[in-house]
Design a protein around this motif. Structure first.
Motif, mmCIF file in Angstrom:
data_model
loop_
_atom_site.group_PDB
_atom_site.id
_atom_site.type_symbol
_atom_site.label_atom_id
_atom_site.label_comp_id
_atom_site.label_asym_id
_atom_site.label_seq_id
_atom_site.Cartn_x
_atom_site.Cartn_y
_atom_site.Cartn_z
ATOM 1 N N MET A 1 0.945 -1.076 0.021
ATOM 2 C CA MET A 1 -0.138 0.073 -0.073
ATOM 3 C C MET A 1 0.923 1.161 0.100
ATOM 4 O O MET A 1 2.024 1.338 0.830
ATOM 5 C CB MET A 1 -0.943 0.064 1.097
ATOM 6 N N LYS A 2 0.463 2.056 -0.896
ATOM 7 C CA LYS A 2 1.272 3.370 -0.837
ATOM 8 C C LYS A 2 0.632 4.521 -0.046
ATOM 9 O O LYS A 2 -0.623 4.175 0.108
ATOM 10 C CB LYS A 2 1.322 4.098 -2.404
ATOM 11 N N ASN A 3 0.990 5.464 0.398
ATOM 12 C CA ASN A 3 0.373 6.683 1.220
ATOM 13 C C ASN A 3 1.112 8.135 0.911
ATOM 14 O O ASN A 3 2.131 8.029 0.250
ATOM 15 C CB ASN A 3 0.240 6.188 2.530
ATOM 16 N N ASN A 4 0.257 8.856 1.044
ATOM 17 C CA ASN A 4 0.731 10.420 0.702
ATOM 18 C C ASN A 4 0.572 11.164 2.204
ATOM 19 O O ASN A 4 0.509 12.334 2.106
ATOM 20 C CB ASN A 4 -0.316 11.224 -0.227
ATOM 21 N N VAL A 5 0.620 10.481 3.232
ATOM 22 C CA VAL A 5 0.689 11.002 4.576
ATOM 23 C C VAL A 5 1.736 11.755 4.366
ATOM 24 O O VAL A 5 1.531 13.258 5.187
ATOM 25 C CB VAL A 5 0.652 10.012 5.503
ATOM 26 N N LYS A 6 3.047 11.518 4.532
ATOM 27 C CA LYS A 6 4.176 12.724 4.792
ATOM 28 C C LYS A 6 3.783 13.868 3.718
ATOM 29 O O LYS A 6 4.154 15.002 4.390
ATOM 30 C CB LYS A 6 5.352 11.887 4.148
ATOM 31 N N ILE A 7 3.429 13.787 2.541
ATOM 32 C CA ILE A 7 3.167 15.030 1.860
ATOM 33 C C ILE A 7 2.023 15.937 2.415
ATOM 34 O O ILE A 7 2.119 17.093 2.635
ATOM 35 C CB ILE A 7 2.805 14.491 0.416
ATOM 36 N N HIS A 8 0.914 15.230 2.593
ATOM 37 C CA HIS A 8 -0.259 15.969 3.228
ATOM 38 C C HIS A 8 0.323 16.764 4.710
ATOM 39 O O HIS A 8 -0.158 17.799 5.294
ATOM 40 C CB HIS A 8 -1.276 15.348 3.454
ATOM 41 N N ARG A 9 1.030 15.913 5.424
ATOM 42 C CA ARG A 9 1.496 16.535 6.821
ATOM 43 C C ARG A 9 2.476 17.777 6.469
ATOM 44 O O ARG A 9 2.253 18.761 7.200
ATOM 45 C CB ARG A 9 2.267 15.361 7.489
ATOM 46 N N ALA A 10 3.342 17.513 5.500
ATOM 47 C CA ALA A 10 4.006 18.896 5.290
ATOM 48 C C ALA A 10 3.316 19.922 4.676
ATOM 49 O O ALA A 10 3.685 21.033 5.253
ATOM 50 C CB ALA A 10 5.223 18.328 4.091
ATOM 51 N N ILE A 11 2.335 19.800 3.860
ATOM 52 C CA ILE A 11 1.357 20.714 3.153
ATOM 53 C C ILE A 11 0.941 21.557 4.679
ATOM 54 O O ILE A 11 0.666 22.583 4.674
ATOM 55 C CB ILE A 11 0.520 20.297 2.290
ATOM 56 N N ALA A 12 0.327 20.654 5.517
ATOM 57 C CA ALA A 12 -0.375 21.260 6.587
ATOM 58 C C ALA A 12 0.504 21.862 7.626
ATOM 59 O O ALA A 12 0.373 22.602 8.718
ATOM 60 C CB ALA A 12 -1.347 20.134 7.514
ATOM 61 N N GLY A 13 1.933 21.465 7.317
ATOM 62 C CA GLY A 13 2.976 22.136 8.360
ATOM 63 C C GLY A 13 2.987 21.579 9.739
ATOM 64 O O GLY A 13 3.447 22.018 10.821
ATOM 65 N N TYR A 14 2.573 20.186 9.696
ATOM 66 C CA TYR A 14 2.500 19.431 11.028
ATOM 67 C C TYR A 14 3.702 18.540 10.980
ATOM 68 O O TYR A 14 4.484 18.239 10.016
ATOM 69 C CB TYR A 14 1.397 18.497 11.120
ATOM 70 N N THR A 15 4.443 18.568 12.196
ATOM 71 C CA THR A 15 5.689 17.594 12.302
ATOM 72 C C THR A 15 4.976 15.931 12.649
ATOM 73 O O THR A 15 3.795 15.989 12.954
ATOM 74 C CB THR A 15 6.479 17.877 13.641
ATOM 75 N N GLN A 16 5.593 14.932 12.767
ATOM 76 C CA GLN A 16 5.225 13.838 13.094
ATOM 77 C C GLN A 16 4.505 13.552 14.319
ATOM 78 O O GLN A 16 3.543 13.079 14.633
ATOM 79 C CB GLN A 16 6.492 12.648 12.906
ATOM 80 N N GLN A 17 5.109 14.439 15.265
ATOM 81 C CA GLN A 17 4.853 14.559 16.573
ATOM 82 C C GLN A 17 3.366 15.196 16.508
ATOM 83 O O GLN A 17 2.471 14.413 17.437
ATOM 84 C CB GLN A 17 5.645 15.155 17.776
ATOM 85 N N ASP A 18 3.130 16.220 16.006
ATOM 86 C CA ASP A 18 1.806 17.031 15.966
ATOM 87 C C ASP A 18 0.874 15.945 15.537
ATOM 88 O O ASP A 18 -0.115 15.766 16.157
ATOM 89 C CB ASP A 18 2.108 17.984 14.754
ATOM 90 N N LEU A 19 1.007 15.438 14.282
ATOM 91 C CA LEU A 19 0.055 14.461 13.828
ATOM 92 C C LEU A 19 -0.259 13.313 14.742
ATOM 93 O O LEU A 19 -1.608 12.960 14.872
ATOM 94 C CB LEU A 19 0.422 13.980 12.644
ATOM 95 N N ALA A 20 0.799 12.734 15.213
ATOM 96 C CA ALA A 20 0.383 11.811 16.194
ATOM 97 C C ALA A 20 -0.282 11.916 17.345
ATOM 98 O O ALA A 20 -1.316 11.278 17.797
ATOM 99 C CB ALA A 20 1.816 11.231 16.719
ATOM 100 N N GLU A 21 -0.073 13.189 18.053
ATOM 101 C CA GLU A 21 -1.019 13.878 19.154
ATOM 102 C C GLU A 21 -2.404 14.010 18.602
ATOM 103 O O GLU A 21 -3.317 13.797 19.349
ATOM 104 C CB GLU A 21 -0.502 15.113 19.583
ATOM 105 N N LYS A 22 -2.707 14.473 17.349
ATOM 106 C CA LYS A 22 -3.965 14.642 16.916
ATOM 107 C C LYS A 22 -4.900 13.365 16.688
ATOM 108 O O LYS A 22 -5.999 13.375 17.005
ATOM 109 C CB LYS A 22 -3.950 15.432 15.655
ATOM 110 N N ILE A 23 -4.067 12.271 16.670
ATOM 111 C CA ILE A 23 -4.843 10.991 16.491
ATOM 112 C C ILE A 23 -4.554 10.091 17.353
ATOM 113 O O ILE A 23 -5.192 8.887 17.417
ATOM 114 C CB ILE A 23 -4.521 10.435 15.109
ATOM 115 N N GLY A 24 -3.682 10.393 18.517
ATOM 116 C CA GLY A 24 -3.625 9.458 19.591
ATOM 117 C C GLY A 24 -2.656 8.183 19.303
ATOM 118 O O GLY A 24 -2.791 7.353 19.973
ATOM 119 N N VAL A 25 -1.631 8.450 18.578
ATOM 120 C CA VAL A 25 -0.712 7.365 18.306
ATOM 121 C C VAL A 25 0.838 8.045 18.660
ATOM 122 O O VAL A 25 0.793 9.138 19.044
ATOM 123 C CB VAL A 25 -0.879 6.838 17.090
ATOM 124 N N SER A 26 1.795 7.152 18.757
ATOM 125 C CA SER A 26 3.263 7.840 19.134
ATOM 126 C C SER A 26 3.788 8.208 17.496
ATOM 127 O O SER A 26 3.140 7.863 16.572
ATOM 128 C CB SER A 26 3.985 6.602 19.475
#
Length: 66
Positions: A1-26
């Motif tokens: 499976m391919k994903n574009n999560v990194k691209i959309h995260r960068a566009i939104a200006g979120y770090t990996q930690q920011d996204l993790a906190e928003k969805i409740g994962v590490s």
């Protein structure tokens, strides 16, 4: 499976930690998803899509071998 999560995260200006906190994962989970080492559950995929206000199909797609 391919994903574009990194691209959309960068566009939104979120770090990996920011996204993790928003969805409740590490942060490590986000890293594993972005690198293709982990395929998220349907629930987790929907949470990620909701954060970016995108459809799951905008973020995730099957490859020929899936």
């Amino acid at each position: 499976m391919k994903n574009n999560v990194k691209i959309h995260r960068a566009i939104a200006g979120y770090t990996q930690q920011d996204l993790a906190e928003k969805i409740g994962v590490s942060r490590q989970t986000i890293n594993a998803i972005e690198s293709g080492k982990y395929v998220p559950s349907t629930v987790l995929s929907l949470k990620i899509a909701r954060v970016f206000e995108k459809s799951m199909e905008d973020l995730f797609s099957l490859e020929g071998t899936d």
